[in-house]
Design an enzyme around this catalytic site. Structure first.
Site, PDB file in Angstrom:
ATOM      1  N   ARG A  82      37.486  32.278  33.965  1.00  0.00           N
ATOM      2  CA  ARG A  82      36.754  33.445  34.489  1.00  0.00           C
ATOM      3  C   ARG A  82      35.472  33.675  33.690  1.00  0.00           C
ATOM      4  NH1 ARG A  82      40.201  38.797  35.219  1.00  0.00           N
ATOM      5  NH2 ARG A  82      39.852  38.953  32.978  1.00  0.00           N
ATOM      6  N   LYS A 184      33.070  39.571  34.907  1.00  0.00           N
ATOM      7  CA  LYS A 184      33.327  40.530  33.833  1.00  0.00           C
ATOM      8  C   LYS A 184      32.080  40.633  32.965  1.00  0.00           C
ATOM      9  CE  LYS A 184      37.432  41.839  31.247  1.00  0.00           C
ATOM     10  NZ  LYS A 184      37.522  43.207  31.746  1.00  0.00           N
ATOM     11  N   GLU A 220      38.863  48.896  43.488  1.00  0.00           N
ATOM     12  CA  GLU A 220      39.646  48.897  42.246  1.00  0.00           C
ATOM     13  C   GLU A 220      39.253  50.108  41.429  1.00  0.00           C
ATOM     14  OE1 GLU A 220      38.819  45.696  39.486  1.00  0.00           O
ATOM     15  OE2 GLU A 220      36.806  45.419  40.256  1.00  0.00           O
TER      16      GLU A 220
HETATM   17  N1  PLP Z   1      39.355  45.042  37.076  1.00  0.00           N
HETATM   18  C1  PLP Z   1      38.485  45.387  36.110  1.00  0.00           C
HETATM   19  C2  PLP Z   1      37.230  46.061  36.500  1.00  0.00           C
HETATM   20  C3  PLP Z   1      38.797  45.087  34.763  1.00  0.00           C
HETATM   21  O1  PLP Z   1      37.948  45.429  33.795  1.00  0.00           O
HETATM   22  C4  PLP Z   1      40.011  44.462  34.459  1.00  0.00           C
HETATM   23  C5  PLP Z   1      40.342  44.126  33.081  1.00  0.00           C
HETATM   24  O2  PLP Z   1      40.184  43.032  32.624  1.00  0.00           O
HETATM   25  C6  PLP Z   1      40.880  44.134  35.500  1.00  0.00           C
HETATM   26  C7  PLP Z   1      40.523  44.438  36.785  1.00  0.00           C
HETATM   27  C8  PLP Z   1      42.165  43.439  35.219  1.00  0.00           C
HETATM   28  O3  PLP Z   1      41.981  42.098  34.969  1.00  0.00           O
HETATM   29  P1  PLP Z   1      43.003  41.270  34.077  1.00  0.00           P
HETATM   30  O4  PLP Z   1      44.344  41.464  34.678  1.00  0.00           O
HETATM   31  O5  PLP Z   1      42.540  39.872  34.180  1.00  0.00           O
HETATM   32  O6  PLP Z   1      42.928  41.834  32.704  1.00  0.00           O
HETATM   33  C1  COI Z   2      41.129  44.610  30.069  1.00  0.00           C
HETATM   34  O1  COI Z   2      42.103  45.026  30.675  1.00  0.00           O
HETATM   35  O2  COI Z   2      41.207  43.672  29.263  1.00  0.00           O
HETATM   36  C2  COI Z   2      39.810  45.188  30.242  1.00  0.00           C
HETATM   37  O3  COI Z   2      38.852  44.577  29.863  1.00  0.00           O
HETATM   38  C3  COI Z   2      39.683  46.525  30.859  1.00  0.00           C
HETATM   39  C4  COI Z   2      38.994  47.515  30.025  1.00  0.00           C
HETATM   40  C5  COI Z   2      39.027  48.810  30.764  1.00  0.00           C
HETATM   41  C6  COI Z   2      39.568  47.696  28.661  1.00  0.00           C
END
Ligand code: PLP
Ligand code: COI
Length: 341
Positions: A82, A184, A220
């Protein structure tokens, strides 16, 4: 190895400086070999690309202590991949995926004393990130970059832990069609700060963002994807090109289908149908699965039947299975756990 004297059970989601961090620099078209360092501070030029035009991308991961005392991390290859997508979208050089995983392993190993003990409810949060560091004044990508990984022990993202939260439908947009919502990048979070401060001031824990083109579909929150449970126990999650492809959400959908035998659907989720769901949760590395008890749309309340006291039964099963895999007491699918030590 002696653990640090930290009140693990009462940790919130904050920054605690740990001993070591990983740094690699990109210059003249290549990454150097990288190394661990004690220095938590970064010195850069006043005109650094990241400071002027927000050229920065990051990842979020966790290290867990398993029941049998190993330290593991969860699907780091997906975070590495990612970050490649994020870097490409912001015209940054790619940090090689195998080196990403190696940097994470090195950093966690070097901070093993900060990995919370099994059963404490806390974990070691891992933050890989990369930014443009040389002076840039015309709007263009930097030529030099720094990739870093630091760690910090954390507790639950939302204060109440597993207690259901209340969220509001935001008047602000998070991501534009054809924009950067699917990567991200720090810029997505900078522009969400006013929205989250506003939500908190109004007594809500988080925002539900709708699609900015039609404002009819659920996207989201500021830091997590949604999962919904229908009244007949189907797991539904929004499909959208403008949300972050959460690794937690992808894992939950797999677990729901293959471990719990539930039907799963990734599709457009219209805000109008939210009132018909039985359960709702936010999923992400930081959020794990945080249950949502109530969604408020400009004064109109949607209260899920699962209530405000505890997670709904299906969300609980998903939570127990996912965290059971992460903590090593439920067998993980091949390749999901990377053993660090
Ligand atoms: N959506 C957003 C905007 C996020 O910042 C995060 C955190 O990483 C997620 C979703 C969840 O992603 P993940 O499950 O890969 O941590
Ligand atoms: C994560 O879940 O790792 C994120 O980056 C989300 C953030 C709101 C801390």
């Amino acid at each position: 190895m002696e653990k640090k004297n930290i009140d693990w059970e009462n940790l919130g989601f904050g920054y605690i400086q740990t001993d070591k961090r990983y740094v690699s620099n990109y210059k003249d078209g290549k990454w150097d070999e990288g190394a661990l360092t004690d220095d938590a501070n970064i010195t850069m030029n006043e005109c650094a690309g990241v400071l002027q035009y927000a050229q920065t991308v990051f990842e979020g991961m966790k290290a867990y202590t398993t029941e049998d005392g190993r330290i593991v991390t969860f699907r780091p290859d997906l975070n590495a991949a990612r970050m490649v997508d994020s870097a490409k979208r912001l015209e940054m050089p790619v940090f090689p995926e195998d080196r990403f995983v190696d940097a994470v392993v090195q950093t966690v190993k070097a901070n093993a004393a900060y990995v919370p003990p099994y059963g404490s409810g806390a974990t070691l949060y891992i933050r890989p990130y990369m930014f443009g560091i040389n002076p840039v004044i015309g709007v263009k990508p930097a030529d030099e970059y720094q990739f870093r990984v630091f760690t910090t022990p954390v507790g639950p993202y939302f204060k109440g832990g597993a207690k259901p939260i209340t969220i509001c439908v935001s008047d602000f947009d998070r991501a534009a069609p054809h924009g950067t919502g699917h990567i991200k990048a720090g810029l997505n979070y900078a522009m969400s700060l006013h929205a989250i401060v506003t939500a908190h001031a109004n007594g809500f824990d988080e925002n539900m963002y709708l699609d900015s083109a039609t404002r009819t579909k659920v996207e989201e929150t500021g830091g997590a994807n949604f999962i919904f449970v229908t009244k007949d126990n189907k797991i539904v999650t929004p499909h959208s090109n403008t949300i972050l492809p959460s690794i937690t959400r992808r894992s939950i959908m797999y677990v729901a289908e293959h471990y719990l035998g539930l039907e799963v659907e990734e599709r457009d989720v219209y805000f109008d149908e939210v009132k018909d769901f039985a359960e709702c949760g936010l999923c992400g590395t930081a959020a794990v699965i945080s249950p949502v008890g109530k969604v408020v749309d400009h004064g109109k309340e949607i209260c899920f039947p699962s209530g405000m006291e505890k997670m709904g039964p299906v969300t609980q099963k998903l939570y127990d299975t996912l965290t059971g895999i992460q903590m090593g007491h439920i067998e993980a699918p091949e390749g999901w756990l990377k053993v660090i030590r």
